[in-house]
Write a protein that holds these residues in place. Sequence first.
Motif, PDB file in Angstrom:
ATOM      1  N   ALA A   9      -6.313   6.761  -3.360  1.00 58.83           N
ATOM      2  CA  ALA A   9      -6.761   5.432  -3.781  1.00 58.83           C
ATOM      3  C   ALA A   9      -5.680   4.384  -3.525  1.00 58.83           C
ATOM      4  CB  ALA A   9      -7.144   5.460  -5.256  1.00 58.83           C
ATOM      5  N   SER A  10      -4.430   4.739  -3.777  1.00 56.69           N
ATOM      6  CA  SER A  10      -3.342   3.781  -3.559  1.00 56.69           C
ATOM      7  C   SER A  10      -3.201   3.444  -2.080  1.00 56.69           C
ATOM      8  CB  SER A  10      -2.029   4.324  -4.115  1.00 56.69           C
ATOM      9  OG  SER A  10      -1.529   5.389  -3.319  1.00 56.69           O
ATOM     10  N   ILE A  11      -3.341   4.454  -1.208  1.00 56.07           N
ATOM     11  CA  ILE A  11      -3.229   4.207   0.228  1.00 56.07           C
ATOM     12  C   ILE A  11      -4.413   3.389   0.729  1.00 56.07           C
ATOM     13  CG2 ILE A  11      -3.466   5.364   2.465  1.00 56.07           C
ATOM     14  CD1 ILE A  11      -0.652   5.250   1.480  1.00 56.07           C
ATOM     15  N   GLY A  12      -5.620   3.692   0.232  1.00 60.70           N
ATOM     16  CA  GLY A  12      -6.785   2.919   0.634  1.00 60.70           C
ATOM     17  C   GLY A  12      -6.638   1.451   0.272  1.00 60.70           C
ATOM     18  N   ALA A  13      -6.225   1.176  -0.959  1.00 57.42           N
ATOM     19  CA  ALA A  13      -6.039  -0.211  -1.386  1.00 57.42           C
ATOM     20  C   ALA A  13      -4.900  -0.875  -0.623  1.00 57.42           C
ATOM     21  CB  ALA A  13      -5.768  -0.251  -2.887  1.00 57.42           C
ATOM     22  N   TYR A  14      -3.822  -0.139  -0.418  1.00 54.44           N
ATOM     23  CA  TYR A  14      -2.652  -0.675   0.290  1.00 54.44           C
ATOM     24  C   TYR A  14      -3.039  -1.142   1.694  1.00 54.44           C
ATOM     25  CZ  TYR A  14       2.208  -0.676   2.053  1.00 54.44           C
ATOM     26  OH  TYR A  14       3.415  -1.027   2.585  1.00 54.44           O
ATOM     27  N   GLY A  15      -3.767  -0.299   2.427  1.00 55.75           N
ATOM     28  CA  GLY A  15      -4.148  -0.658   3.782  1.00 55.75           C
ATOM     29  C   GLY A  15      -5.039  -1.884   3.830  1.00 55.75           C
ATOM     30  N   VAL A  16      -6.007  -1.952   2.938  1.00 55.88           N
ATOM     31  CA  VAL A  16      -6.929  -3.089   2.927  1.00 55.88           C
ATOM     32  C   VAL A  16      -6.193  -4.382   2.601  1.00 55.88           C
ATOM     33  CG1 VAL A  16      -8.887  -4.121   1.699  1.00 55.88           C
ATOM     34  CG2 VAL A  16      -8.974  -1.717   2.393  1.00 55.88           C
ATOM     35  N   LEU A  17      -5.386  -4.372   1.557  1.00 52.22           N
ATOM     36  CA  LEU A  17      -4.720  -5.589   1.103  1.00 52.22           C
ATOM     37  C   LEU A  17      -3.698  -6.091   2.124  1.00 52.22           C
ATOM     38  CD1 LEU A  17      -4.234  -4.624  -2.652  1.00 52.22           C
ATOM     39  CD2 LEU A  17      -5.898  -6.232  -1.708  1.00 52.22           C
ATOM     40  N   VAL A  18      -2.923  -5.174   2.706  1.00 50.45           N
ATOM     41  CA  VAL A  18      -1.900  -5.588   3.669  1.00 50.45           C
ATOM     42  C   VAL A  18      -2.549  -6.066   4.968  1.00 50.45           C
ATOM     43  CG1 VAL A  18       0.054  -4.810   5.064  1.00 50.45           C
ATOM     44  CG2 VAL A  18      -0.127  -4.106   2.667  1.00 50.45           C
TER      45      VAL A  18
END
Length: 435
Positions: free
Chosen positions: A335-344
């Motif tokens: 979940a952290s990687i999914g959110a990280y990729g989208v936001l960045v």
Amino acid sequence: MDRMTAEPPPKPSPSDAPAPSASFRTVLAGRHFRRFFFSRAVSLAGDAVVPTALALTLTERGATAGWLGAMLAAALLPKVAFLAFGGIAADRFAKLPLMAASSLVCGAAQLATALVLTTGGGLLWWALGCQTAYGVASAVGYPATFGYLPHCVDPPRLGAANALLSAWTGAAALLGPAATAVLAALGDPALALALDGASFLLAACLLAGLPRGGPAGHVGGGIDALREGWRALRLLPWLLRMTVVDSLILLLVTAPFIVLGPGLVQHVAPGGWALLMLLFAAGELLGSLASGRVPLRRPILAAVLGLPMLGLPPLLLAMGAGLWPLCLAQVLAGASIGAYGVLVNTAVQRETPPAQLARVGAISSVGSFAFLPLGYVLAPLLAGLVGPEPLLWGAAAWTAVSVLVLLADADLRSFRYGTEGGGTPGGGQVTGGDR
């Protein structure tokens, strides 16, 4: 803390407000993005079968683990070597033809790989060459794909669009191994590679009729173009720091966990590694969808605050925890990687001038992934000297250090859309009638 006054607080400026969000249905209603999304979805679904398909195919044919490593490296190393030049091409020429050409070459390479492995015999070197061609074509196609999204989506919808693409990446990672297993049961796992090749050809067909995504201005070639992209990257100082930190996380956290994890998990629960990979993909899907729908006042800060979850799986594995704590940790890490990729990705696409977007994305990707192949090689060597547990403890500790380093960056903590000096809020222009 701000001093309290008797006057009412001022209304927040547009840059202080949370980033606007759009519903997934609204984003998919746009004809151009819908076609682009389906093209990406088809190729991502095909790519998800490749690691498992190569492993099963080579194992069935009696090839050594070295051949599997060579095949994976043959596809990865050209991406690292040529990605920056792909960024130059994507900023200099129309992006749509580059994406279509990349898909066609990738499709042909995967179909040829399937044919070679199905034929058998001493043709593995030919398959290695096909995977190298696939890696080179991918290096050309990825920057164009990254830079193309603002050409078919309005700036306020970029977050939801990135979320849909990232969520499908997670969903494909869930479906890929299962599809490969079914094809292996029905006949030959090499059929999955043929399926990947066909998916690229279909993806190229789906791109027909979309806006060409032409260059926003004159872009030179060679070293000067790379320097210009580097200068554009430096205008986003938080991205520069994140690129360096990302590369070290992949080297010191991701690589040791991926390489050493299967053997350790096998002692905890036979077959448990496959479950952990599926749960990571499920978490990535959930994190991507959530981050695309929640308006955030400081999106990059939110992305960084989720990174400590990456240290949980190696920490629990080093502690000898059971399978179920590892399962929960994998969901949180995904979940952290999914959110990280989208936001960045959304922030980079909104803040980078269109004429430099593909190069910025390519240079950042090269910087992030450059050390990952080295990590795959070093992790087992170091584990042979000191054992796997110290490396996993170090991975968990390095995750914490990385987060502290990023949080020390004032530019990162204060970032809001439209506040970077070198950026252009809503950097991409929507072309055609897809507004």
